[in-house]
Structures are given as C-alpha cells and as structure tokens.
Write a protein that holds these residues in place. Structure first.
Motif, PDB file in Angstrom:
ATOM      1  N   ARG A 198       0.853  -1.183   0.000  1.00 53.32           N
ATOM      2  CA  ARG A 198       0.000   0.000   0.000  1.00 53.32           C
ATOM      3  C   ARG A 198       0.894   1.239   0.000  1.00 53.32           C
ATOM      4  N   ARG A 199       0.423   2.268  -0.680  1.00 56.32           N
ATOM      5  CA  ARG A 199       1.189   3.514  -0.733  1.00 56.32           C
ATOM      6  C   ARG A 199       1.010   4.308   0.552  1.00 56.32           C
ATOM      7  N   ARG A 200       2.080   5.056   0.891  1.00 53.35           N
ATOM      8  CA  ARG A 200       1.981   5.968   2.031  1.00 53.35           C
ATOM      9  C   ARG A 200       3.024   7.063   1.843  1.00 53.35           C
ATOM     10  N   GLN A 201       2.596   8.291   2.062  1.00 48.21           N
ATOM     11  CA  GLN A 201       3.553   9.400   2.040  1.00 48.21           C
ATOM     12  C   GLN A 201       4.404   9.300   3.298  1.00 48.21           C
ATOM     13  N   ILE A 202       5.702   9.124   3.118  1.00 48.75           N
ATOM     14  CA  ILE A 202       6.583   8.931   4.267  1.00 48.75           C
ATOM     15  C   ILE A 202       7.511  10.125   4.489  1.00 48.75           C
ATOM     16  N   GLY A 203       7.353  11.153   3.680  1.00 57.96           N
ATOM     17  CA  GLY A 203       8.183  12.337   3.836  1.00 57.96           C
ATOM     18  C   GLY A 203       7.874  13.333   2.743  1.00 57.96           C
ATOM     19  N   ARG A 204       8.585  14.419   2.746  1.00 58.78           N
ATOM     20  CA  ARG A 204       8.352  15.456   1.742  1.00 58.78           C
ATOM     21  C   ARG A 204       8.700  14.936   0.361  1.00 58.78           C
ATOM     22  N   GLY A 205       7.670  14.760  -0.460  1.00 59.06           N
ATOM     23  CA  GLY A 205       7.876  14.301  -1.827  1.00 59.06           C
ATOM     24  C   GLY A 205       8.269  12.852  -1.948  1.00 59.06           C
ATOM     25  N   ALA A 206       8.134  12.083  -0.883  1.00 55.57           N
ATOM     26  CA  ALA A 206       8.548  10.669  -0.913  1.00 55.57           C
ATOM     27  C   ALA A 206       7.342   9.767  -0.707  1.00 55.57           C
ATOM     28  N   THR A 207       7.141   8.856  -1.652  1.00 60.13           N
ATOM     29  CA  THR A 207       6.088   7.855  -1.533  1.00 60.13           C
ATOM     30  C   THR A 207       6.722   6.531  -1.124  1.00 60.13           C
ATOM     31  N   GLY A 208       6.234   5.996  -0.022  1.00 57.27           N
ATOM     32  CA  GLY A 208       6.703   4.697   0.429  1.00 57.27           C
ATOM     33  C   GLY A 208       5.699   3.624   0.062  1.00 57.27           C
ATOM     34  N   TYR A 209       6.190   2.400   0.025  1.00 54.13           N
ATOM     35  CA  TYR A 209       5.336   1.231  -0.216  1.00 54.13           C
ATOM     36  C   TYR A 209       5.520   0.304   0.973  1.00 54.13           C
ATOM     37  N   LEU A 210       4.415   0.005   1.666  1.00 54.27           N
ATOM     38  CA  LEU A 210       4.483  -0.741   2.914  1.00 54.27           C
ATOM     39  C   LEU A 210       3.736  -2.059   2.793  1.00 54.27           C
ATOM     40  N   ASN A 211       4.293  -3.083   3.417  1.00 55.23           N
ATOM     41  CA  ASN A 211       3.584  -4.351   3.562  1.00 55.23           C
ATOM     42  C   ASN A 211       3.294  -4.562   5.042  1.00 55.23           C
ATOM     43  N   ARG A 212       2.050  -4.432   5.420  1.00 56.52           N
ATOM     44  CA  ARG A 212       1.678  -4.528   6.834  1.00 56.52           C
ATOM     45  C   ARG A 212       1.675  -5.973   7.319  1.00 56.52           C
ATOM     46  N   GLU A 213       1.453  -6.925   6.423  1.00 59.46           N
ATOM     47  CA  GLU A 213       1.295  -8.326   6.846  1.00 59.46           C
ATOM     48  C   GLU A 213       2.555  -8.872   7.505  1.00 59.46           C
ATOM     49  N   ILE A 214       3.714  -8.488   7.001  1.00 56.87           N
ATOM     50  CA  ILE A 214       4.959  -8.953   7.611  1.00 56.87           C
ATOM     51  C   ILE A 214       5.079  -8.416   9.029  1.00 56.87           C
ATOM     52  N   SER A 215       4.806  -7.134   9.202  1.00 54.35           N
ATOM     53  CA  SER A 215       4.890  -6.533  10.537  1.00 54.35           C
ATOM     54  C   SER A 215       3.870  -7.162  11.488  1.00 54.35           C
ATOM     55  N   ASP A 216       2.694  -7.495  10.968  1.00 54.03           N
ATOM     56  CA  ASP A 216       1.648  -8.061  11.807  1.00 54.03           C
ATOM     57  C   ASP A 216       2.019  -9.438  12.363  1.00 54.03           C
ATOM     58  N   LEU A 217       2.965 -10.139  11.710  1.00 56.20           N
ATOM     59  CA  LEU A 217       3.381 -11.446  12.227  1.00 56.20           C
ATOM     60  C   LEU A 217       3.980 -11.309  13.626  1.00 56.20           C
TER      61      LEU A 217
END
Length: 416
Positions: free
Chosen positions: A383-402
């Motif tokens: 999923r996309r998420r703005q992680i800073g000024r002009g920076a788009t991050g891509y996050l996978n929550r499922e790994i963290s949820d483990l």
C-alpha cells in the motif's frame, strides 16, 4: 553465586528532605565466571546439548531459507527486547524508523515516534552483535560499550558507570531498592572477567550464553541500556559459537511472554552463598532451566515464523496471479523472472521500500522498481503511504503483523 555486601549511604544534599536518608544498603557481588566457571549438573549439560542440536537443525528444517528469515528474526528479537525495557511501539512504525536510519532513505522520513527510533537502534545494535563481535579475536569491554553507544547515541555517560545504581525504590537512595548491583569500583574487574568468559568455551554455547546474560544483568555495568545490551549479548555469544548465523533466535519473545518467570529466575541467580554449594547449584539450575525452556520456545517460534512467511509468499503469489489475470497489459510478459517477482522475495526483509530503495536492492532502474511496486499495490500486497516530503513509500503490513500475532500467540499459551 556471590554475596551481598554492606555499604553506608550518605544522603545527597540535592535531594528533597524526604530523600535525605542515611542507612545501610546491600549491593550484590557476583562470583567471577572466567576465574572459576561453575560446575553444572550433567543433566543440565545434556539438555543444553540436545537443544543445541535442534538449533543447528533449523538450517535444514525451516521451509524458507534461513538467510531470508534472518532479517525478520533479528527485527522480531529487537522489538521484543525493547518491549521488555518498556519501549512499546507498533511494528509498522519500527519498520519506518529502520528504513529512515538505513542507506535506502534518500528523503526525510516522517510518521514514526521517538520510541520507534529507539527500537530501530536496538535492531542496529543486535545486527552489530551478530556480525561484528563474532569476527573479533575476543569479546571486549570496548566492544560491548560500542553496542551501548549504538543503542544510545548522544547519551552523556556511556561505558562502565562511575556511580552506584539500583532498581526499584526511591530515585534518591537505594535503601528500599529491589536490587542493588555491585559498587562502581568493582564494575571494571567484573566486566573484564565477563568478557574473558564470553570469549572462551568453558561451557557449551547455550550454557555460556545464559550465564553471560545473567552475569551482565547482575553487574548492571552501565547507567542505561543494561537489559537490551544483556539480551543482545546472548546472540553475540551464540554467533561466536556458530549457532544459527546469520539469523538469531527470538528468545526475547519468550522472555516477554513469561516476564514474571524471567524476573524471578534472574533474581534467583543472585543467590547469597559459597560457590559450589547446594544453594548455589539450585540458583544456577533455576536460571538455566528457565533460559533453556525459553530457547525451546524461541526455536519453535522461528519455525512458526518460517511457515507463516512461506504461507504469506504463497498468498502473495496467488493474489499477484489473480491480479494479472484481471489485467491485459501483462499478457505478453517475458518468461524470465520479472522485477515484481523479485521484489516479492525481498519484502520479508524490507517491509518498507521506495522506488529508489527497491531499484538499489534489485539493481534495476527506478522506473522499473516503481512499476513493480505499483503492480503489487494493484494486487493488494503493498500500500502507498507518504513517508516524507515528496517521498512515496510502499508498505507491507502483513509482515509486521506477524510480530504482533506471535506475542498474542505466546501470551495465549501462557494464560492457557
């Protein structure tokens, strides 16, 4: 395993009136380890050896590569160790903080807390412990201090403490403390003995790691960060003895789910009596039995994590296939592994990416990495998420949820 001494406490004139008490306090002096390694019962040694065989077999029995699992296990261990220290934060925030601290963050990354940054530093310290310390001729006091500095950059007082510390009771005096470690005048002597023992092979690896951890916790050589460094040293010892590298065992997950027993077993290690006596053997046996029990839990958690990551990968593959079947643009996809398929492989080690960091990891163009990440967004994997000024991050929550699921699973076992 040692003795309690007696010292007279002189009140701090800067303390409030209620804290200016004079009295006798009892610091603990542990017996040296290198100078006189404790003699252990043969049944305890036999159990440690059997568990060691199980650890070594992880390489051939887990369903994913241990190299793939290594970063995930390291992150799981650091998150749990920080939680024991009272630093509680969502794994997703930790992933953001770790990304911000790494070479892949080309922009100012936002959206994580101070505690997340602290856990990210714990991850860095643990990584150093299992990569730098095993390659040295010996574990040194300076090497351990470097772990503390990684945990606490900018901390004013790193290295062996020069003041008396204590756990519990008043902040102004140790008279009502739950535990008082050795006076500062003995810290360097005990730490010199500890690193000599940690660098040798007087006991099997698991026994050695358990004793190093308990001894460090008993000495409390620093004014901050003792618990996290002590848990990190478990892995430094095991890595030096060739166990589970490059991965670590998530033993702090076992500790945090059995926190009452953890504290009780560490307290039992500080028995007042002659070395080699019946009471000393009972104290050692209580701590090491708990430690070995925790390692068994950690081994099972490592296997469970491997199975869950393998199942996640199968789920990702299925979602990606279904997405591709719903789209037209990929019908002429070449047969060689595509960038998007390679990107799936690294998600367990890099749950937060940008197009730039993915390009660097995969050695492809930024445009190719961006297209791969966007395809995984379409498949519901990133999923996309703005992680800073002009920076788009891509996050996978499922790994963290483990990680969260593992804590709940272990707590459920404890309560059951």
């Amino acid at each position: 395993m040692g003795r309690y001494g007696e010292q007279l406490w002189s009140p701090n004139p800067a303390a409030p009136l209620r804290g200016r008490r004079t009295g006798v306090y009892r610091p603990y002096y542990p017996d040296p380890l290198a100078g006189s390694p404790p003699v252990l019962h043969k049944d305890l040694i036999a159990r440690a050896t059997a568990i060691e065989v199980g650890i070594r077999s992880l390489t051939s029995t887990v369903v994913v590569s241990l190299d793939q699992l290594a970063d995930f296990l390291l992150r799981a261990e650091a998150v749990a160790s920080s939680r024991i220290a009272g630093i509680q934060v969502a794994p997703q925030q930790v992933a953001l903080a770790e990304f911000a601290a790494g070479a892949g963050s080309d922009n100012v990354v936002e959206g994580f807390s101070v505690n997340a940054r602290r856990v990210a530093r714990n991850i860095a310290a643990l990584r150093r412990a299992v990569t730098d310390l095993p390659g040295t001729e010996a574990i040194t006091v300076d090497g351990i201090v470097s772990l503390q500095r990684t945990l606490l950059p900018g901390h004013r007082h790193t290295g062996p403490r020069s003041v008396q510390t204590w756990l519990g009771g008043s902040e102004w005096n140790p008279l009502d403390a739950a535990f008082i470690p050795t006076p500062p005048s003995d810290v360097v002597r005990l730490m010199t003995d500890l690193v000599a023992y940690a660098s040798g092979d007087a006991h099997p690896p698991l026994i050695q790691a358990g004793l190093v951890h308990a001894q460090f916790e008993t000495i409390q050589p620093f004014d901050n960060g003792n618990g996290r460094v002590a848990r990190t040293l478990i892995h430094a010892v095991l890595a030096r003895r060739g166990l589970v590298t490059p991965a670590v065992l998530p033993i702090s997950l076992a500790f945090v789910s059995r926190s009452d027993r953890y504290v009780t077993a560490l307290a039992a290690y500080c028995h007042d009596g002659p070395p080699g006596g019946r009471a000393a053997h009972a104290a050692l046996n209580q701590w090491l039995t708990f430690f070995l029990d925790s390692l068994v839990v950690a081994i099972e958690e490592a296997r469970t994590f491997a199975e869950e990551i393998a199942e996640l990968r199968r789920s990702w593959d299925a979602r990606l296939t279904a997405f591709r079947e719903r789209t037209v643009v990929v019908r002429n996809r070449p047969r060689e592994p595509a960038t998007v398929d390679r990107l799936l492989t690294v998600l367990s080690t890099s749950p937060v990416i940008t197009a730039t960091s993915a390009a660097r990891i995969l050695d492809v163009s930024v445009q190719a990495a961006w297209a791969a990440a966007e395809e995984l967004v379409g498949a519901g994997i990133l999923r996309r998420r703005q992680i800073g000024r002009g920076a788009t991050g891509y996050l996978n929550r499922e790994i963290s949820d483990l990680l969260t699921s593992a804590e709940r699973r272990l707590l459920a076992v404890k309560q059951g």
